[in-house]
Design a protein around this motif. Structure first.
Motif, PDB file in Angstrom:
ATOM      1  N   VAL A  78       0.807  -1.224   0.000  1.00 11.01           N
ATOM      2  CA  VAL A  78       0.000   0.000   0.000  1.00 11.01           C
ATOM      3  C   VAL A  78       0.843   1.278   0.000  1.00 11.01           C
ATOM      4  O   VAL A  78       0.302   2.368  -0.174  1.00 11.01           O
ATOM      5  N   TYR A  98       7.483  -0.342   7.071  1.00 13.31           N
ATOM      6  CA  TYR A  98       6.035  -0.171   7.210  1.00 13.31           C
ATOM      7  C   TYR A  98       5.370  -1.503   7.602  1.00 13.31           C
ATOM      8  O   TYR A  98       4.504  -1.553   8.490  1.00 13.31           O
ATOM      9  N   LEU A 147      -3.382   0.298   4.515  1.00 13.99           N
ATOM     10  CA  LEU A 147      -3.065   1.607   5.085  1.00 13.99           C
ATOM     11  C   LEU A 147      -3.432   1.572   6.568  1.00 13.99           C
ATOM     12  O   LEU A 147      -4.277   0.763   6.977  1.00 13.99           O
TER      13      LEU A 147
END
Ligand SMILES: Cc1ncc(COP(=O)(O)O)c(C=O)c1O
Length: 377
Positions: free
Chosen positions: A57, A295, A362
């Motif tokens: 993402v 992330y 996200l």
């Protein structure tokens, strides 16, 4: 279509390549694209939360987007993939004839069993693993020997049992590390000991689609550098480099193995023009894979903590997804999530029907997923 300003960073290279449009008297297509109304929903409803394909993402590196934009105006020509291979070979530190490009790593994985099907035989693999190659193997008459990975609420490769399943008819031995859907990894010592233990005429396929998510991981590429000749390593730009939709991956192996695959596919036109430019851009911004890795680590911590709070067993490795154990509630919860437009994958895809696999989204999407799950368990 919403195209962010960021995607138009570095327009100079693209603008130069667009000169022929100006000559033809048409408008700048990049400018036009920013306002275009194409339906790119792919059948997903408005507001869908797509956590079902292990996509990245963060999106591609701005350099990769710049490369794709620079290349697209030249799309009336074929992108000659053998001229991209030297760049990938440089990156891997291999000679160029040890690298073959494909339409995603899937192309190589699907062709590999076909090179081995002349006299029948079998493929040895884990039971709970990605099935792209295994489906082809079965369709062309190879039998697949699946060895269970379940291990006290987790999953691990039972290497000894897998090796015990190898016999004189074994054509391919498959390891996916990090594995999809379980995230299981093997150490370099473990993959090397498998390579040592296998008969030399068995092709050892190491699917490493998620390897860039594993910091400093020694990979199958190191096996090739050590001189192993019966090993095919597949890797991809789809995952940590976030180019899934452009379809570019590669195989690395002894040239004889790659020649056999190239006899059946992975030809000079297997890579498209946008992917060609994007891969050059991605290779010039390798830090992007590092950002993706960081992330994913944050997402993993968040999902694990929230699953613990809900009293749910979760299983995750370095890869961008988690398996959540829901027992006999998995069907009902999968359905209820769909009704909330939250798309995750049912574990029955990999013979773990008591789990759901959830790709990291996200931050807001992960939170929405957890809120929905909290209301359902
Ligand atoms: C383990 C594994 N291997 C290979 C692939 C195929 O990747 P691609 O064809 O996009 O390179 C996937 C896709 O999800 C995967 O999960």
């Amino acid at each position: 279509m919403n195209v962010s300003r960021r995607q138009f960073l570095g327009r100079s290279a693209a603008a130069a390549a667009l000169a022929p449009f100006a000559l033809a008297g048409t408008s700048d297509p990049c400018e036009a694209a920013a306002h275009a109304e194409f339906d790119l929903s792919m059948g997903f409803p408005d507001g869908a939360i797509r956590l079902n394909y292990n996509e990245n993402v963060l999106g591609p590196s701005p350099k990769a987007i710049e490369g794709a934009l620079a290349a697209v105006p030249g799309s009336s020509r074929y992108a000659l993939s053998h001229t991209l291979a030297p760049h990938v070979a440089d990156y891997l530190g291999l000679d160029v004839d040890w690298v073959l490009m494909g339409t995603g790593s899937t192309e190589l994985l699907r062709i590999a069993p076909i090179t081995r099907a002349h006299s029948g035989g079998n493929v040895v693999a884990a039971r709970e693993t990605w099935g792209g190659m295994l489906a082809v193997a079965e369709n062309i008459g190879l039998s697949v020997r699946r060895v269970d990975m379940r291990d006290n609420g987790g999953f691990s490769y039972n290497v000894d049992r897998m090796l015990a399943a190898v016999d004189s008819a074994t054509q391919i031995f498959l390891i996916v590390t990090p594995n999809n859907p379980t995230g299981t990894t093997l150490t370099y010592e473990q993959i090397k000991s498998i390579a040592d233990a296998l008969p030399k005429d068995v092709l050892f396929v190491l699917d490493q689609a998620y390897v860039d998510y594993q910091a400093d991981a020694p990979t199958g590429i190191d096996l090739l550098k050590e001189g192993y000749k019966n090993v095919l390593v597949t890797q991809t730009f789809s995952k940590a480099h976030a180019l899934a939709g452009l379809r570019c991956g590669y195989g690395a192996a002894h040239p004889d193995i790659l020649k056999a695959i190239a006899g059946l596919g992975c030809g000079p036109a297997s890579v498209n023009m946008a992917a060609y430019g994007a891969v050059l851009g991605a290779l010039s911004d390798l830090e992007h894979a590092g950002r993706s890795r960081e992330y994913v680590q944050e997402c993993r911590k968040y999902l694990k903590r929230e699953c613990d709070r809900l009293g749910l067993n979760s299983v995750a490795g370095p890869s961008p997804f988690v398996l959540i154990e829901l027992g006999d509630r998995s069907d009902a919860i999968h359905q209820a999530l769909l009704e909330r437009k939250i798309f995750v994958t049912h574990g029955s895809t990999w013979q773990v029907p008591d789990y759901l696999r959830v790709s990291y989204g996200l931050e807001s999407e992960n939170e929405a997923f957890i809120a929905a799950l909290r209301s359902l368990v």
